[in-house]
Design a protein around this motif. Structure first.
Motif, PDB file in Angstrom:
ATOM      1  N   UNK A   1      12.687 -18.100  61.052  1.00 33.86           N
ATOM      2  CA  UNK A   1      14.002 -17.829  60.482  1.00 33.86           C
ATOM      3  C   UNK A   1      14.393 -18.999  59.590  1.00 33.86           C
ATOM      4  N   UNK A   2      15.121 -18.676  58.512  1.00 32.99           N
ATOM      5  CA  UNK A   2      15.624 -19.710  57.618  1.00 32.99           C
ATOM      6  C   UNK A   2      16.941 -20.256  58.158  1.00 32.99           C
ATOM      7  N   UNK A   3      17.027 -21.575  58.265  1.00 30.49           N
ATOM      8  CA  UNK A   3      18.269 -22.234  58.667  1.00 30.49           C
ATOM      9  C   UNK A   3      18.693 -23.167  57.539  1.00 30.49           C
ATOM     10  N   UNK A   4      19.874 -22.948  57.001  1.00 30.89           N
ATOM     11  CA  UNK A   4      20.366 -23.816  55.933  1.00 30.89           C
ATOM     12  C   UNK A   4      20.472 -25.246  56.455  1.00 30.89           C
ATOM     13  N   UNK A   5      19.947 -26.164  55.683  1.00 33.42           N
ATOM     14  CA  UNK A   5      19.737 -27.525  56.171  1.00 33.42           C
ATOM     15  C   UNK A   5      21.026 -28.223  56.596  1.00 33.42           C
ATOM     16  N   UNK A   6      22.100 -28.097  55.825  1.00 32.05           N
ATOM     17  CA  UNK A   6      23.328 -28.837  56.110  1.00 32.05           C
ATOM     18  C   UNK A   6      24.033 -28.290  57.357  1.00 32.05           C
ATOM     19  N   UNK A   7      24.164 -26.965  57.453  1.00 34.68           N
ATOM     20  CA  UNK A   7      24.837 -26.407  58.622  1.00 34.68           C
ATOM     21  C   UNK A   7      23.956 -26.550  59.864  1.00 34.68           C
TER      22      UNK A   7
ATOM     23  N   UNK B   1      16.415 -26.962  50.723  1.00 37.92           N
ATOM     24  CA  UNK B   1      17.696 -26.744  51.370  1.00 37.92           C
ATOM     25  C   UNK B   1      17.610 -25.828  52.578  1.00 37.92           C
ATOM     26  N   UNK B   2      16.413 -25.360  52.959  1.00 36.12           N
ATOM     27  CA  UNK B   2      16.283 -24.481  54.122  1.00 36.12           C
ATOM     28  C   UNK B   2      15.136 -24.959  54.999  1.00 36.12           C
ATOM     29  N   UNK B   3      15.267 -24.682  56.287  1.00 34.07           N
ATOM     30  CA  UNK B   3      14.216 -25.024  57.243  1.00 34.07           C
ATOM     31  C   UNK B   3      13.677 -23.748  57.871  1.00 34.07           C
ATOM     32  N   UNK B   4      12.384 -23.765  58.154  1.00 31.62           N
ATOM     33  CA  UNK B   4      11.746 -22.657  58.854  1.00 31.62           C
ATOM     34  C   UNK B   4      11.731 -22.964  60.343  1.00 31.62           C
ATOM     35  N   UNK B   5      12.504 -22.219  61.122  1.00 33.48           N
ATOM     36  CA  UNK B   5      12.602 -22.428  62.560  1.00 33.48           C
ATOM     37  C   UNK B   5      11.967 -21.232  63.268  1.00 33.48           C
ATOM     38  N   UNK B   6      11.045 -21.524  64.184  1.00 33.09           N
ATOM     39  CA  UNK B   6      10.334 -20.470  64.899  1.00 33.09           C
ATOM     40  C   UNK B   6      11.080 -20.125  66.185  1.00 33.09           C
TER      41      UNK B   6
ATOM     42  N   UNK C   1      15.004 -33.236  62.010  1.00 32.79           N
ATOM     43  CA  UNK C   1      14.642 -32.718  63.331  1.00 32.79           C
ATOM     44  C   UNK C   1      14.585 -31.186  63.335  1.00 32.79           C
ATOM     45  N   UNK C   2      13.613 -30.639  64.073  1.00 28.45           N
ATOM     46  CA  UNK C   2      13.520 -29.197  64.312  1.00 28.45           C
ATOM     47  C   UNK C   2      13.396 -28.971  65.814  1.00 28.45           C
ATOM     48  N   UNK C   3      14.318 -28.175  66.362  1.00 29.22           N
ATOM     49  CA  UNK C   3      14.378 -28.052  67.819  1.00 29.22           C
ATOM     50  C   UNK C   3      13.250 -27.191  68.383  1.00 29.22           C
ATOM     51  N   UNK C   4      12.609 -26.353  67.544  1.00 26.70           N
ATOM     52  CA  UNK C   4      11.541 -25.499  68.067  1.00 26.70           C
ATOM     53  C   UNK C   4      10.287 -26.322  68.397  1.00 26.70           C
ATOM     54  N   UNK C   5      10.004 -27.324  67.551  1.00 27.22           N
ATOM     55  CA  UNK C   5       8.837 -28.189  67.804  1.00 27.22           C
ATOM     56  C   UNK C   5       9.223 -29.516  68.453  1.00 27.22           C
TER      57      UNK C   5
ATOM     58  N   UNK D   1      25.173 -22.378  44.696  1.00 26.51           N
ATOM     59  CA  UNK D   1      23.800 -21.940  44.452  1.00 26.51           C
ATOM     60  C   UNK D   1      22.802 -23.056  44.777  1.00 26.51           C
ATOM     61  N   UNK D   2      23.201 -24.309  44.530  1.00 26.71           N
ATOM     62  CA  UNK D   2      22.304 -25.441  44.768  1.00 26.71           C
ATOM     63  C   UNK D   2      22.208 -25.816  46.233  1.00 26.71           C
ATOM     64  N   UNK D   3      22.943 -25.125  47.119  1.00 24.86           N
ATOM     65  CA  UNK D   3      22.937 -25.475  48.532  1.00 24.86           C
ATOM     66  C   UNK D   3      21.985 -24.614  49.345  1.00 24.86           C
ATOM     67  N   UNK D   4      21.201 -23.808  48.668  1.00 22.11           N
ATOM     68  CA  UNK D   4      20.228 -23.006  49.392  1.00 22.11           C
ATOM     69  C   UNK D   4      20.736 -21.639  49.782  1.00 22.11           C
ATOM     70  N   UNK D   5      21.830 -21.171  49.208  1.00 19.17           N
ATOM     71  CA  UNK D   5      22.355 -19.853  49.559  1.00 19.17           C
ATOM     72  C   UNK D   5      21.459 -18.746  48.995  1.00 19.17           C
ATOM     73  N   UNK D   6      20.637 -19.097  48.002  1.00 14.97           N
ATOM     74  CA  UNK D   6      19.731 -18.085  47.439  1.00 14.97           C
ATOM     75  C   UNK D   6      18.635 -17.691  48.428  1.00 14.97           C
ATOM     76  N   UNK D   7      18.444 -18.477  49.493  1.00 15.46           N
ATOM     77  CA  UNK D   7      17.471 -18.086  50.520  1.00 15.46           C
ATOM     78  C   UNK D   7      17.977 -16.859  51.275  1.00 15.46           C
ATOM     79  N   UNK D   8      17.036 -16.141  51.883  1.00 16.93           N
ATOM     80  CA  UNK D   8      17.398 -14.942  52.628  1.00 16.93           C
ATOM     81  C   UNK D   8      17.620 -15.330  54.083  1.00 16.93           C
ATOM     82  N   UNK D   9      18.894 -15.308  54.494  1.00 12.07           N
ATOM     83  CA  UNK D   9      19.251 -15.659  55.857  1.00 12.07           C
ATOM     84  C   UNK D   9      19.582 -14.370  56.601  1.00 12.07           C
ATOM     85  N   UNK D  10      18.818 -14.031  57.556  1.00 13.82           N
ATOM     86  CA  UNK D  10      19.079 -12.820  58.352  1.00 13.82           C
ATOM     87  C   UNK D  10      18.373 -12.961  59.690  1.00 13.82           C
ATOM     88  N   UNK D  11      18.886 -12.255  60.666  1.00 16.12           N
ATOM     89  CA  UNK D  11      18.245 -12.275  61.988  1.00 16.12           C
ATOM     90  C   UNK D  11      17.647 -10.915  62.308  1.00 16.12           C
ATOM     91  N   UNK D  12      17.706  -9.998  61.379  1.00 17.56           N
ATOM     92  CA  UNK D  12      17.139  -8.654  61.646  1.00 17.56           C
ATOM     93  C   UNK D  12      15.639  -8.679  61.466  1.00 17.56           C
TER      94      UNK D  12
END
Length: 502
Positions: free
Chosen positions: A439-445, A428-433, A411-415, A491-502
């Motif tokens: 923005x990248x949202x780590x899938x598990x959290x 391991x990451x979702x693109x949420x608009x 599920x993605x709450x934006x759409x 590393x396998x959990x998607x932490x290598x993605x760039x998570x930021x809100x700036x």
């Protein structure tokens, strides 16, 4: 929760010298031989029962009724078949544990006392009856619950049991002295903690069982008495609060949780790597010891591996037995490390809120699929059971979300739509608009975050931009903390993605 189903279990280690340890080992072996004879006798009776033509015909008929392959019988016909089956099983001593009220029906216990007991003298009567009852429970599973065979448990797992003091076991609670009615040995127990003292000297709890158990030690086997009392265990100094809900996403080897004040992502068992490496190293030493001392029992295969030759009797040296005892000790440490971490984590979650929400996942399905080894080592169902138990002490239950209907991982709450592509385990990451920016949202959290927004067992409420922005801030802080810890496991959990809100 029903207080009758609640128990307080105490485990007091016995302080023994080498003579006392030898006495306990011999005592357990005598009863273990008796247990093995009963299991062999039970398997013998089951084998010949299954060869009985009338039994085979009646069981096939009952199976056909159950599967509705034939015309359904009347109550009178069912009673005739069941009575005939009962008569056949009575002839083999497998109708019930204690027998029925019918004449000449002595039950499994009576058959054992007639055919097995004469060969064993000097055993404790209450322990013998407890062994018969335990074996009968296994027979019941074989005959009625689909188990294929009655297996013999290992000696390290064997215990002797009594339901009351002052029959074969005796205990001086004030002086911490435990002893048997037979033998001269008296055993000092470890000191009581406040928890054990409260259970021992309370008036409203009733004794259920006393067991003599073995504990795997590093160099030798230790012994303890395990005492079970009915009733709620003493309530420790736990706290919980009625704050915002806690969403938990538990996987085969990882977990994530989200609360308005806190978020975390980790492996289920952080001690797994160190414990497993020690176990594998010891198993390699055991294999090397067996091959060295039994060169004729193994042959070299085409791929260069050693294969055991079936039928060859392997000689186990004292060094091998020492390594095996140490291996049991490492397995016990591995289990204790995992349980300690789960207990600590569940205390932390319950302290955040008593409104805990998690998906109703099928751990058995995971184990039958690709994650059998992970389930064995990480034990996600154990964590869920501990959380349920700790919540029950406050009178609450976790909210179980319907996995098939909610589909939080898709599920993605934006759409407000479900995207099947994002259910890929490697993604391991979702693109949420939000406001035209992705923005990248780590899938598990993110799944744990969505669990806090579930209204019933499957409906997800609307999520505002402020709520999602707060999630992103918590996520950024979590990722910075994990990277600062230099945790390469994540590393396998998607932490290598760039998570930021700036």
């Amino acid at each position: 929760m029903d207080e009758l189903k609640q128990v307080a279990v105490l485990e007091l280690q016995l302080i023994t010298n080498k003579y006392q340890a030898r006495f306990l080992n011999e005592l357990l072996w005598q009863h273990y031989d008796y247990y093995r004879e009963i299991v062999k006798y039970a398997n013998h009776q089951i084998k010949y029962l299954r060869r009985n033509r009338d039994y085979q015909r009646l069981i096939k008929l009952k199976r056909a009724w159950k599967l509705k392959r034939t015309k359904q019988p009347t109550k009178a016909n069912k009673k005739i078949v069941n009575d005939r089956l009962k008569v056949i099983m009575q002839a083999y001593g497998l109708d019930s544990d204690q027998g029925s009220k019918q004449r000449h029906s002595i039950g499994f216990s009576g058959f054992v006392k007639r055919h097995v007991n004469p060969r064993f003298k000097g055993l404790m009567s209450v322990a013998m009856q407890a062994i018969i009852t335990d074996v009968w429970q296994g027979i019941d599973k074989v005959l009625y619950q689909g188990s294929k065979q009655l297996h013999i448990k290992r000696f390290a797992q064997f215990t002797i049991r009594s339901k009351q003091w002052n029959t074969q076991f005796s205990m001086d609670l004030n002086h911490r002295i435990f002893h048997f009615k037979r033998g001269k040995h008296r055993f000092k127990t470890a000191r009581y903690r406040a928890y054990e003292r409260e259970v021992f000297f309370s008036e409203y709890r009733q004794l259920k069982y006393i067991r003599l158990i073995q504990i795997a030690g590093n160099t030798h086997t230790k012994y303890a008495i395990q005492i079970t009392y009915s009733g709620l265990p003493p309530r420790k100094r736990r706290t919980t609060r009625a704050s915002s809900p806690v969403g938990i996403d538990i996987g085969p080897s990882t977990f994530a949780y989200y609360h308005h004040d806190k978020m975390n992502l980790s492996v289920l068992n952080p001690f797994f790597g160190d414990d497993t490496s020690k176990i594998k190293q010891l198993q390699h030493q055991m294999t090397h010891s067996q091959v060295e001392n039994n060169p004729d029992a193994f042959e070299l295969t085409a791929n260069g591996k050693l294969k055991y030759i079936k039928g060859y009797k392997v000689r186990r040296t004292n060094n091998y037995k020492k390594l095996r005892r140490k291996l049991n000790y490492l397995y016990r440490l591995k289990s204790n490390h995992r349980k300690y971490y789960f207990e600590t984590l569940s205390n932390e979650l319950v302290a955040l809120s008593h409104d805990i929400r998690m998906e109703k996942v099928s751990v058995a399905g995971w184990q039958a699929g690709l994650f059998g080894s992970s389930i064995t080592n990480q034990a996600p169902s154990q964590l869920m059971a501990i959380i349920k138990r700790k919540l029950a002490l406050f009178g609450y239950e976790p909210v179980l979300i319907n996995t098939v209907k909610a589909k939080l991982s898709q599920y993605q709450h934006d759409t407000k739509q479900y995207h099947q592509a994002n259910s890929d385990l490697n993604h391991r990451a979702k693109k949420i608009n939000m406001d035209g920016t992705e923005y990248n949202a780590q899938r598990d959290v993110y799944s744990a975050f969505l669990a806090t927004k579930v209204l019933d067992d499957c409906t997800i409420s609307d999520i505002s931009n402020d709520e999602f922005r707060h999630f992103l801030i918590n996520q950024e802080q979590m990722v910075d903390r994990i990277k600062a810890e230099d945790n390469m496991i994540l590393e396998s959990m998607g932490i290598s993605y760039h998570y930021t809100i700036s």
